[in-house]
Design a protein around this motif. Structure first.
Motif, PDB file in Angstrom:
ATOM      1  N   UNK A   1      69.852  31.453  53.183  1.00  0.00           N
ATOM      2  CA  UNK A   1      70.900  30.543  53.417  1.00  0.00           C
ATOM      3  C   UNK A   1      71.555  30.990  54.832  1.00  0.00           C
ATOM      4  N   UNK A   2      71.837  32.103  54.993  1.00  0.00           N
ATOM      5  CA  UNK A   2      72.741  32.577  56.211  1.00  0.00           C
ATOM      6  C   UNK A   2      71.522  32.145  57.320  1.00  0.00           C
ATOM      7  N   UNK A   3      70.443  32.356  57.127  1.00  0.00           N
ATOM      8  CA  UNK A   3      69.655  32.418  58.224  1.00  0.00           C
ATOM      9  C   UNK A   3      69.470  30.688  58.670  1.00  0.00           C
ATOM     10  N   UNK A   4      69.510  29.814  57.760  1.00  0.00           N
ATOM     11  CA  UNK A   4      69.395  28.464  57.817  1.00  0.00           C
ATOM     12  C   UNK A   4      70.739  27.687  58.897  1.00  0.00           C
ATOM     13  N   UNK A   5      71.643  28.510  58.447  1.00  0.00           N
ATOM     14  CA  UNK A   5      73.138  28.243  59.386  1.00  0.00           C
ATOM     15  C   UNK A   5      73.483  26.888  58.623  1.00  0.00           C
ATOM     16  N   UNK A   6      73.170  26.497  57.420  1.00  0.00           N
ATOM     17  CA  UNK A   6      73.795  25.385  56.901  1.00  0.00           C
ATOM     18  C   UNK A   6      75.333  25.397  56.638  1.00  0.00           C
ATOM     19  N   UNK A   7      76.093  24.075  56.973  1.00  0.00           N
ATOM     20  CA  UNK A   7      77.351  24.209  56.660  1.00  0.00           C
ATOM     21  C   UNK A   7      77.638  23.885  54.967  1.00  0.00           C
ATOM     22  N   UNK A   8      78.420  25.027  54.197  1.00  0.00           N
ATOM     23  CA  UNK A   8      78.870  24.742  53.126  1.00  0.00           C
ATOM     24  C   UNK A   8      80.225  24.735  52.927  1.00  0.00           C
ATOM     25  N   UNK A   9      80.758  23.525  52.032  1.00  0.00           N
ATOM     26  CA  UNK A   9      81.954  23.533  51.506  1.00  0.00           C
ATOM     27  C   UNK A   9      81.915  23.919  50.030  1.00  0.00           C
ATOM     28  N   UNK A  10      82.882  24.559  49.793  1.00  0.00           N
ATOM     29  CA  UNK A  10      82.786  24.954  48.400  1.00  0.00           C
ATOM     30  C   UNK A  10      84.383  24.757  47.730  1.00  0.00           C
ATOM     31  N   UNK A  11      84.651  23.881  46.797  1.00  0.00           N
ATOM     32  CA  UNK A  11      85.898  23.456  46.133  1.00  0.00           C
ATOM     33  C   UNK A  11      86.061  24.011  44.774  1.00  0.00           C
ATOM     34  N   UNK A  12      87.021  25.111  44.691  1.00  0.00           N
ATOM     35  CA  UNK A  12      87.138  25.654  43.199  1.00  0.00           C
ATOM     36  C   UNK A  12      87.928  24.674  42.455  1.00  0.00           C
TER      37      UNK A  12
ATOM     38  N   UNK B   1      79.718  18.349  55.500  1.00  0.00           N
ATOM     39  CA  UNK B   1      79.119  19.579  55.138  1.00  0.00           C
ATOM     40  C   UNK B   1      77.548  19.151  54.929  1.00  0.00           C
ATOM     41  N   UNK B   2      76.628  20.164  55.109  1.00  0.00           N
ATOM     42  CA  UNK B   2      75.398  19.728  54.603  1.00  0.00           C
ATOM     43  C   UNK B   2      75.135  19.891  53.248  1.00  0.00           C
ATOM     44  N   UNK B   3      76.103  20.758  52.660  1.00  0.00           N
ATOM     45  CA  UNK B   3      76.506  20.658  50.906  1.00  0.00           C
ATOM     46  C   UNK B   3      77.820  21.048  50.778  1.00  0.00           C
ATOM     47  N   UNK B   4      78.184  20.421  49.562  1.00  0.00           N
ATOM     48  CA  UNK B   4      79.459  20.407  49.064  1.00  0.00           C
ATOM     49  C   UNK B   4      79.473  20.881  47.839  1.00  0.00           C
ATOM     50  N   UNK B   5      80.207  21.824  47.021  1.00  0.00           N
ATOM     51  CA  UNK B   5      80.205  21.880  45.785  1.00  0.00           C
ATOM     52  C   UNK B   5      81.556  22.078  45.120  1.00  0.00           C
ATOM     53  N   UNK B   6      81.436  21.843  43.817  1.00  0.00           N
ATOM     54  CA  UNK B   6      82.770  22.058  42.912  1.00  0.00           C
ATOM     55  C   UNK B   6      82.600  22.942  41.693  1.00  0.00           C
ATOM     56  N   UNK B   7      83.534  23.505  41.208  1.00  0.00           N
ATOM     57  CA  UNK B   7      83.592  24.435  40.077  1.00  0.00           C
ATOM     58  C   UNK B   7      84.818  24.022  39.144  1.00  0.00           C
ATOM     59  N   UNK B   8      84.538  24.121  37.866  1.00  0.00           N
ATOM     60  CA  UNK B   8      86.011  23.905  36.769  1.00  0.00           C
ATOM     61  C   UNK B   8      86.892  24.990  36.777  1.00  0.00           C
ATOM     62  N   UNK B   9      87.824  25.020  36.013  1.00  0.00           N
ATOM     63  CA  UNK B   9      88.908  25.963  36.022  1.00  0.00           C
ATOM     64  C   UNK B   9      88.353  27.423  35.751  1.00  0.00           C
TER      65      UNK B   9
ATOM     66  N   UNK C   1      79.299  21.321  40.405  1.00  0.00           N
ATOM     67  CA  UNK C   1      79.046  19.790  40.683  1.00  0.00           C
ATOM     68  C   UNK C   1      78.344  19.973  42.090  1.00  0.00           C
ATOM     69  N   UNK C   2      77.296  19.124  42.554  1.00  0.00           N
ATOM     70  CA  UNK C   2      76.535  19.390  43.730  1.00  0.00           C
ATOM     71  C   UNK C   2      77.020  17.919  44.387  1.00  0.00           C
ATOM     72  N   UNK C   3      77.343  18.084  45.765  1.00  0.00           N
ATOM     73  CA  UNK C   3      77.727  16.811  46.391  1.00  0.00           C
ATOM     74  C   UNK C   3      76.797  16.935  47.690  1.00  0.00           C
ATOM     75  N   UNK C   4      76.015  15.824  48.108  1.00  0.00           N
ATOM     76  CA  UNK C   4      75.070  15.830  49.177  1.00  0.00           C
ATOM     77  C   UNK C   4      75.397  14.858  50.035  1.00  0.00           C
ATOM     78  N   UNK C   5      75.190  14.895  51.257  1.00  0.00           N
ATOM     79  CA  UNK C   5      75.562  13.868  52.268  1.00  0.00           C
ATOM     80  C   UNK C   5      75.015  12.467  52.048  1.00  0.00           C
ATOM     81  N   UNK C   6      73.606  12.621  51.493  1.00  0.00           N
ATOM     82  CA  UNK C   6      72.941  11.403  51.595  1.00  0.00           C
ATOM     83  C   UNK C   6      73.056  10.651  49.943  1.00  0.00           C
TER      84      UNK C   6
END
Length: 540
Positions: free
Chosen positions: A218-229, A291-299, A305-310
């Motif tokens: 994940x680090x080497x790929x340099x992808x931009x990740x967003x995480x929403x708690x 982001x290249x990938x955006x995720x969410x979690x519940x409380x 939850x997995x959110x992708x640009x496409x």
């Protein structure tokens, strides 16, 4: 009238946190009223102090019942306790600590007096018990109603296997708790929890992630990740993960608000922190292109939850299928006999994926507890629910958690993107090209309490229909194929479609899950026939 689903919450939607907590301490339940009794569902006792269903009396009695139960079971090790960000979680944890300390239980709370995700508690239990003596096994309590609205509280027990307690345990705990309340709480021991041990849940969990996720990739790929708690217990975990592994990861919303005023409303115009809901995740999905990938979690971070640009927010079933396909082809140390686990209302796409990779499928009733034993002994390498909850084994085939882990599944999506160069949604489209593109949905139908009880006892043989939406019925199930356990309803299967009907545990409805590999129109036929078939079987 236009639905407000997916729109920002307004001040009129917010709870009065002060009143909610006040009623927790001052309300006293009448256990003769079914609505005020202790009732353990698949994830513990849940309720609100607003209707006297979650109060200090409830938690004191439940905790005393847990103390007695663990003593009966010979569980004498430490008890790990964690709480999420719901307003009722902190006072409930305080009540529990008073009872645990008074009963001489060695209890460990978060070192930073912070919020603790459900998977971090499960991870702690398993980590401790891996090297502990047989007479020193740990267990745990998680104070959370998961993704439920802000007015709710929740309280669940995880025995030494680290996962949700089974029905035998929860029934005994609930019955004893109601008995204690009816007796005026005279059997409850309480003391000021002046000196309680602490445990660094976060560091142990974060540092151990390299044993189950390819963090370097994940680090080497340099992808931009967003995480929403989503205002939940994972809030400090995501920043710690970014720092520990040098990831390009942004915590897109670090705010914690027990009223959840920053949320968008769910499908029923309630505030609900469900990362699998397009309405609840509307503000997150709006940032998909950032982001290249955006995720969410519940409380409590047991869902993902997995959110992708496409594609935006992925259907949970779609992501589970992709995760299974990826994991079983990228974890060479896993046993060749390790199985795929799914709940029987999850997509049949998973069946097709399991067959294509030569893995046995274990289909179980709804509830993550059915995967616990398999995850512990390594016979089930992946267990997943259609409601966006799953966990899997470490690289070496040993247990990570035996409860759902939303942080883990979110990180897996980043690993998939980093290793394959494709988003999980792109990989799902490839699966549909191979196996077809199923249409899946869940709807609710009205049912009285008597009808719900009858549905819960329904035998597959009571279904007289021979066809489902133009196809011959090939199976009528009232027990899960994977373990023979009652499913609390019925599942009917044809060559290219299926439906399952189960009573709701909280509302006067029954739930119809359905799927068709013939498209949306055929799915609608399946849903309509499902209601007719079930109503006929119930005599309504």
């Amino acid at each position: 009238m236009t639905s407000r689903a997916g729109t920002p919450a307004q001040s009129s939607d917010l709870i009065d946190v002060e009143q909610l907590v006040h009623l927790y301490w001052t309300g006293h339940p009448d256990v003769a009223d079914p609505e005020q009794k202790v009732v353990f569902g698949t994830s513990g006792h849940r309720g609100s102090s607003l209707n006297t269903a979650f109060n200090d009396d409830h938690i004191a009695a439940i905790t005393q019942a847990i103390v007695e139960y663990r003593a009966e079971q010979g569980t004498t090790g430490p008890l790990f306790i964690g709480a999420d960000t719901h307003a009722l979680s902190a006072p409930a944890q305080t009540t529990a600590l008073e009872v645990l300390v008074a009963n001489g239980v060695r209890v460990l709370v978060d070192e930073f007096d912070g919020y603790t995700p459900t998977p971090a508690v499960s991870h702690a239990i398993i980590r401790y018990n891996r090297t502990a003596a047989e007479d020193d096994q740990a267990d745990g309590i998680v104070v959370t109603p998961s993704h439920n609205p802000p007015s709710d509280g929740g309280f669940k027990y995880n025995p030494p296997h680290g996962g949700p307690a089974d029905s035998d345990a929860t029934n005994r705990i609930a019955d004893r708790a109601n008995e204690i309340i009816a007796g005026g709480l005279k059997d409850v021991r309480r003391a000021e929890p002046s000196a309680v041990e602490t445990y660094d849940f976060r560091t142990h969990y974060v540092d151990d992630l390299a044993s189950i996720i390819d963090m370097q990739a994940i680090k080497d790929s340099g992808i931009r990740i967003g995480a929403d708690p989503l205002g939940g217990a994972s809030v400090s975990y995501w920043q710690a993960i970014a720092d520990a592994y040098g990831l390009d990861l942004t915590v897109v919303n670090p705010e914690v608000d027990p009223a959840w005023g920053f949320m968008t409303l769910d499908w029923d115009e309630k505030i609900r922190m469900d990362p699998s809901s397009p309405s609840a995740m509307a503000s997150v999905v709006a940032r998909a292109g950032d982001y290249d990938l955006l995720t969410g979690n519940d409380a409590d971070a047991d869902r993902h939850g997995i959110v992708t640009p496409d594609a935006g927010l992925m259907n949970p079933n779609h992501y589970l299928a992709v995760a299974i396909q990826y994991l079983f082809t990228h974890r060479p140390q896993w046993s060749e006999s390790a199985k795929v686990g799914k709940t029987l209302v999850s997509s049949s796409m998973i069946d097709r994926v399991a067959e294509s990779i030569g893995r046995e499928l274990v289909e179980v009733p709804v509830g993550f507890k059915w995967f616990v034993r398999g995850l512990i002994d390594g016979s089930v390498a992946f267990g997943g629910e259609e409601s966006a909850g799953a966990s899997f084994l470490r690289f070496d085939g040993t247990a990570w958690t035996t409860d759902k882990d939303g942080i883990l599944l979110a990180l897996l999506a980043s690993e998939i993107r980093a290793v394959t160069g494709k988003s999980p949604s792109e990989l799902y489209r490839e699966l549909t090209e191979r196996f077809g593109d199923p249409a899946y949905a869940r709807v609710d139908a009205p049912a009285s309490k008597a009808q719900k009880a009858a549905l819960g006892r329904l035998d597959g043989d009571a279904v007289s229909a021979t066809e489902l939406a133009g196809e011959a019925i090939t199976a009528k199930l009232s027990k899960a194929p994977g373990n023979g356990a009652a499913i609390g309803g019925v599942k009917v299967v044809s060559e290219s479609a299926w439906f399952a009907a189960r009573p709701s545990g909280t509302e006067d409805v029954y739930k119809i899950y359905a799927e068709s590999f013939k498209g949306a129109d055929h799915l609608a036929e399946v849903q309509a026939e499902a209601k007719r078939i079930v109503d006929t079987a119930l005599g309504s």
